[in-house]
Design an enzyme around this catalytic site. Sequence first.
Site, PDB file in Angstrom:
ATOM      1  CG  ASP A   1      -2.180   0.889   0.957  1.00  0.00           C
ATOM      2  OD1 ASP A   1      -2.135   1.724   0.024  1.00  0.00           O
ATOM      3  OD2 ASP A   1      -3.161   0.790   1.701  1.00  0.00           O
TER       4      ASP A   1
HETATM    5  C1  NOJ Z   1      -4.000   3.972   0.095  1.00  0.00           C
HETATM    6  C2  NOJ Z   1      -5.196   3.118   0.398  1.00  0.00           C
HETATM    7  O1  NOJ Z   1      -5.029   2.488   1.664  1.00  0.00           O
HETATM    8  C3  NOJ Z   1      -5.473   2.055  -0.649  1.00  0.00           C
HETATM    9  O2  NOJ Z   1      -6.715   1.476  -0.378  1.00  0.00           O
HETATM   10  C4  NOJ Z   1      -5.440   2.635  -2.021  1.00  0.00           C
HETATM   11  O3  NOJ Z   1      -5.710   1.632  -2.969  1.00  0.00           O
HETATM   12  C5  NOJ Z   1      -4.077   3.264  -2.264  1.00  0.00           C
HETATM   13  N1  NOJ Z   1      -3.862   4.321  -1.296  1.00  0.00           N
HETATM   14  C6  NOJ Z   1      -3.932   3.818  -3.681  1.00  0.00           C
HETATM   15  O4  NOJ Z   1      -4.761   4.896  -3.878  1.00  0.00           O
END
Ligand code: NOJ
Length: 770
Positions: free
Chosen positions: A292
């Site tokens: 993430d």
């Molecule tokens: C952070 C988030 O936790 C995740 O769900 C998301 O897909 C990513 N950013 C990319 O935007």
Amino acid sequence: MKTHHIISALFLTLSAPLYAQSPTTRPESSGIPQLQVKARDAFISGLMKKMTLDEKIGQLNLVSVGPDNPKEKIMADIRAGKVGGVFNTVTKPDIRRMQDQVQFSRLKIPPFYAYDVVHGQRTVFPISLGLASSWDMNTVALSAHISAEEAAADGLNMTFSPMVDITRDPRWGRVSEGFGEDTFLTSRMAYVTVKAYQGDDASGPESVMANVKHYALYGAVEGGREYNTVDMSLSRMFNDYMPPYKAAIDAGADGVMVALNSVNGVPATSNAWLLKDVLRNQWNFKGLTVSDHGAIGGLVKHGVAENDRQAAAMALKAGVDMDMADDMYGKYLKGLLKDGLVSQQDIDRAVRDVLTAKWDMGLFADPYRHLGPASTDPVDTNAESRLHRNEAREVARTSLVLLKNDNHTLPLQKKGTLALIGPLADSQRDMMGSWSAAGVAKQSVTVLKGMQDALGDKATLLYVRGSNITNDKNIYDFLNSYDKAITNDPRTPQQMIDEAVKTADKADVVVAVVGESQGMSSEASSRTEIDIPQAQIDLLKALKATGKPLVLVLMNGRPLTLSWENDISNAMLETWYSGTEGGHAIADVLFGDYNPSGKLPMTFPRAVGQIPIYNSMLNTGRPFNPQKPDKYTSRYFDIPNGPLFPFGYGLSYTDFSVSNVSLSSTTLSKTGEIRASVTVKNTGKVAGATTVQLYIRDVTASISRPVKELKGFEKIDLQPGEEKRVTFTLREKDLRFFDNQIKWASEPGKFNVFIGLDSVNVKENSFQLK
Ligand code: NOJ
């Protein structure tokens, strides 16, 4: 028409029973025949032989377009072979400009393009919690298929979705992104969504690759505080929290996003047990893992890596293939390899996963897959003609949950004078919810517009705002800290309330649209109170004092505490954030052009202090008995025990009766099956749909088992007076669970079976597993 056709075909393949827990194996790669798998693997081996170390490390770089990383820089990096994938760029011309750079790179390996298409792309569907409220797998498949189709039409190859974290703490803002508290329902949603995104072939013209998230257990952050710690027993983990990820993988999801949290002390991002032992070895996942946002650097803050360099080594060795947005691999892997802290095999394994995903996306066959020639680019990316409004309305209607309806307050009549009041009644941005991808707020239909369209000149509709979302300056500033999410009317609260009361006085009925602005229920928006903000409560008090019938239309992304609202209102409709066509769908229900049938996918507590409160709880050694309340039982003494609205709850404009549960046998053998049936009758005056729910309880087992565990559901339509027999089949494997040694088995003995139209009002029977 075309879409519906596809969906029915798709759904036929989905109706097979889903055994989310079972240690099955998935096909080698989604939909790809064995011969092609061989050709693919040989192609990738050949390509990898030609790649330099820098080019390999470049493939592990998943970059976000943003102010720190402008498009021009990314384009230069693509030419230099330093980019594996790109996210946050969403139009065909933009993606094309990037993809055009590939030809100037040495090996011409195309990046893929990803985005958070969580509940729609151009057309925005209800938030995931709303989709789960439909309990309608056709609806879910339809919305996910259109999301994929629109994302592909924008040139995207992958969605960071579905989000299948089990969520039992409504203080956590991201409950809006998931499918709620229940393992069985969420697993079904996960399975159907992935199938609809990817179809039989993730490279298909209407498909995108699914990247299921957030592996693992992000929904169990302590206290519902964002990014917090997760610590839980293995049996709970495998019985309750893991099955939805597994279901997504069984459906063929080719991607997994690794969670930001730690699991029993080890961050998911450095957790080889999660990423290798469970995901790869037990579940046979063969796809791509991505971290993430910035999670690799986060290992230092978690306190498991001394510095970024060590963090990069840990993540790669644990099994994180791609590094999202912090370039830790780009900065450190070369040196780490030189110093022997990561191996060439570690790097090659990750690179192979990235290249395999690209092959499966069809990008080696055609780097312009989903883009086509420039002549096919839409003249106007946001053109109305690109939206699926009819489907959005159809889906949104199924997501609405009628929580209260005293004396048939609803449906409203299309006559007289109606007052529509509330800070959310005409908010296009809020209607779309968080993660509304490439949706354009000005294309969404508010409740005001929906009601105006429904009424035409049949009745007078008066509208005033009545209050701001909040009068709390700190909260207002917080909500606007990253983008201009809410605007406040400059008048004083009293001026707005006075105007609202005057308006209400002129009307026959008041419809108040209240709740949270979408930014209050999204990533990084945990709350300690989950109530309607005070500014709106003050408004409701004043409206109540007018004595007019009061209908609350709730917009929110999490269960709220609504005891007072439940007491003072005549009717309450939960609408979540229902998307592009939300206002029309809500008006359809308010005026009875559609009979609501949604059921809650999460328990609504009476008070924050009850959290966590969810359906599949254990009984304890001193359970509270409402028929015989006793002090020394498991309860809170200061409020009534139990939820305000239980899991699976939702009313209709008609009434249904449910017969006693009949079982085909009183015993079940290991190889046999048992059928549990009820007759459901529409005893009211209008046609309606409802979801029949089957729960079981393993009465005595080696570890305590839930008081009621959802094991089946079926949504049925019934005409007035019509009745239907609904039959669920249970087999031994439906009764299995993981014990504390993580052995997955059933145990002989007594099982209770409950069937009802929610999790509380149920009919009961029992059988013995031999
Ligand atoms: C952070 C988030 O936790 C995740 O769900 C998301 O897909 C990513 N950013 C990319 O935007």
